[in-house]
Design a protein around this motif. Structure first.
Motif, PDB file in Angstrom:
ATOM      1  N   LEU A 234     -32.103 -49.968  18.706  1.00 11.22           N
ATOM      2  CA  LEU A 234     -33.333 -50.381  18.160  1.00 11.22           C
ATOM      3  C   LEU A 234     -33.012 -51.611  17.224  1.00 11.22           C
ATOM      4  O   LEU A 234     -33.717 -52.564  17.204  1.00 11.22           O
ATOM      5  CB  LEU A 234     -34.029 -49.455  17.431  1.00 11.22           C
ATOM      6  CG  LEU A 234     -34.585 -48.385  18.615  1.00 11.22           C
ATOM      7  CD1 LEU A 234     -35.383 -47.383  17.780  1.00 11.22           C
ATOM      8  CD2 LEU A 234     -35.640 -49.075  19.588  1.00 11.22           C
ATOM      9  N   SER A 235     -31.840 -51.454  16.334  1.00 16.20           N
ATOM     10  CA  SER A 235     -31.386 -52.424  15.559  1.00 16.20           C
ATOM     11  C   SER A 235     -32.598 -52.885  14.634  1.00 16.20           C
ATOM     12  O   SER A 235     -33.044 -51.874  13.962  1.00 16.20           O
ATOM     13  CB  SER A 235     -30.959 -53.675  16.298  1.00 16.20           C
ATOM     14  OG  SER A 235     -30.502 -54.751  15.459  1.00 16.20           O
ATOM     15  N   ASP A 236     -33.089 -54.277  14.496  1.00 15.66           N
ATOM     16  CA  ASP A 236     -33.809 -54.581  13.477  1.00 15.66           C
ATOM     17  C   ASP A 236     -35.382 -54.789  14.316  1.00 15.66           C
ATOM     18  O   ASP A 236     -36.330 -55.118  13.496  1.00 15.66           O
ATOM     19  CB  ASP A 236     -33.863 -55.933  12.990  1.00 15.66           C
ATOM     20  CG  ASP A 236     -33.357 -57.060  14.059  1.00 15.66           C
ATOM     21  OD1 ASP A 236     -33.694 -56.704  15.177  1.00 15.66           O
ATOM     22  OD2 ASP A 236     -33.030 -58.140  13.667  1.00 15.66           O
ATOM     23  N   ALA A 237     -35.508 -53.935  15.490  1.00 17.73           N
ATOM     24  CA  ALA A 237     -36.831 -53.975  15.933  1.00 17.73           C
ATOM     25  C   ALA A 237     -37.965 -53.208  15.183  1.00 17.73           C
ATOM     26  O   ALA A 237     -39.035 -53.639  15.120  1.00 17.73           O
ATOM     27  CB  ALA A 237     -36.815 -53.421  17.447  1.00 17.73           C
ATOM     28  N   ARG A 238     -37.351 -52.207  14.632  1.00 17.36           N
ATOM     29  CA  ARG A 238     -38.049 -51.290  13.661  1.00 17.36           C
ATOM     30  C   ARG A 238     -39.597 -50.967  14.342  1.00 17.36           C
ATOM     31  O   ARG A 238     -40.618 -51.035  13.805  1.00 17.36           O
ATOM     32  CB  ARG A 238     -38.335 -51.885  12.334  1.00 17.36           C
ATOM     33  CG  ARG A 238     -37.075 -52.197  11.694  1.00 17.36           C
ATOM     34  CD  ARG A 238     -37.243 -52.300  10.210  1.00 17.36           C
ATOM     35  NE  ARG A 238     -38.001 -51.425   9.311  1.00 17.36           N
ATOM     36  CZ  ARG A 238     -36.970 -50.210   9.145  1.00 17.36           C
ATOM     37  NH1 ARG A 238     -35.897 -50.101   9.301  1.00 17.36           N
ATOM     38  NH2 ARG A 238     -37.780 -49.328   8.375  1.00 17.36           N
ATOM     39  N   PRO A 239     -39.408 -50.415  15.614  1.00 17.46           N
ATOM     40  CA  PRO A 239     -40.876 -49.746  15.734  1.00 17.46           C
ATOM     41  C   PRO A 239     -41.432 -48.726  15.166  1.00 17.46           C
ATOM     42  O   PRO A 239     -40.658 -48.066  14.389  1.00 17.46           O
ATOM     43  CB  PRO A 239     -40.782 -49.228  17.312  1.00 17.46           C
ATOM     44  CG  PRO A 239     -39.064 -48.937  17.179  1.00 17.46           C
ATOM     45  CD  PRO A 239     -38.524 -49.900  16.440  1.00 17.46           C
TER      46      PRO A 239
END
Length: 263
Positions: A234-239
């Motif tokens: 997910l890295s920096d997607a931050r869902p």
């Protein structure tokens, strides 16, 4: 395109009717699995990528299962009622393996006809909603190696696919939450589960990495790397993660979490 990320537990009793005498104890997991299945249908998911530690594994290599068609079986649990056939997403698997090799990340294809048991439990519980979806499974290396680069490679491959894809880490949490646990009750097990769950909800990799190998082994939380890998993907997607169930009827922590992307 990555559309859903989630965490699923893999006790066979998560399958409603697997052991009717335990259906009441596992009712919250049955409901959560049904919600996941319905949600994936509503998001028109076409492929599910399962990340597991129960497949044919290697010390330092990432293993993609590749057999068309693949089968699931729960014979390990003494039943032949859950023998199903699944279509593999061979295009995704091939693209992921090529990306790994190009980046000098050790990878291999396993050609077993049967998928790993953890993925098999999840697929069997989800089958009423996902039987037409394609499947890919990835088994992480057994050695403690860096997961950041491989996770980023997999994310990039998924984002380039034309289909809508869900990635699910199939992992249980602490294994010492009750006196009837295989190794008995540990006073810190509940607190450790809370740390893992909050780390996923907050997408706090530092909090997961702060859990020592000694803690993981002593409390039976050795599937934490699967949660770490999911967060790296997910890295920096931050869902926004939602927890749809948490229980530990047999002293093993089971959490069901889900997050949407590209809504």
């Amino acid at each position: 395109m990555l559309s859903i990320a989630g965490l699923l537990p893999h006790p066979p009793f998560a399958i409603q009717g697997f052991n009717p005498s335990l259906d009441r104890a596992y009712a919250s997991l049955h409901e959560a699995y049904a919600r996941i299945g319905e949600h994936m249908q509503s998001r028109m998911i076409e492929t599910i990528v399962f990340v597991s530690s129960h497949g044919e594994g290697y010390a330092r290599a990432f293993a993609f299962a590749q057999h068309e068609p693949a089968h699931t079986s729960l014979r390990e649990y003494g039943t032949m009622e859950y023998e199903y056939r699944w279509r593999m997403d061979t295009r995704l698997i091939d693209a992921a393996q090529r990306a790994f090799r190009k980046a000098d990340v050790l990878t291999t294809l396993t050609t077993n006809e049967y998928l790993d048991t953890a993925s098999g439990v999840a697929l069997s519980a989800l089958r009423p909603w996902v039987e037409t979806m394609r499947v890919a499974t990835l088994t992480l290396p057994s050695d403690a190696i860096s997961l950041k680069r491989p996770a980023a490679l997999l994310r990039d491959v998924i984002e380039l696919q034309p289909s809508r894809i869900a990635i699910l880490a199939v992992a249980d949490l602490s294994h010492r939450l009750a006196s009837k646990s295989p190794q008995g009750l540990h006073p810190d097990a509940q607190a450790l589960d809370e740390r893992i769950r909050h780390a996923l909800i907050d997408q706090n990799l530092s909090a997961l990495r702060a859990i020592s190998q000694e803690e993981r082994q002593e409390l039976g939380a050795e599937e934490i790397p699967l949660v770490e890998f999911l967060l790296y993907v997910l890295s920096d997607a931050r869902p926004h993660f939602q927890e749809w169930a948490y229980s530990h009827p047999h002293g093993i922590g089971h959490s069901v979490m889900i997050a949407d992307l590209h809504v």
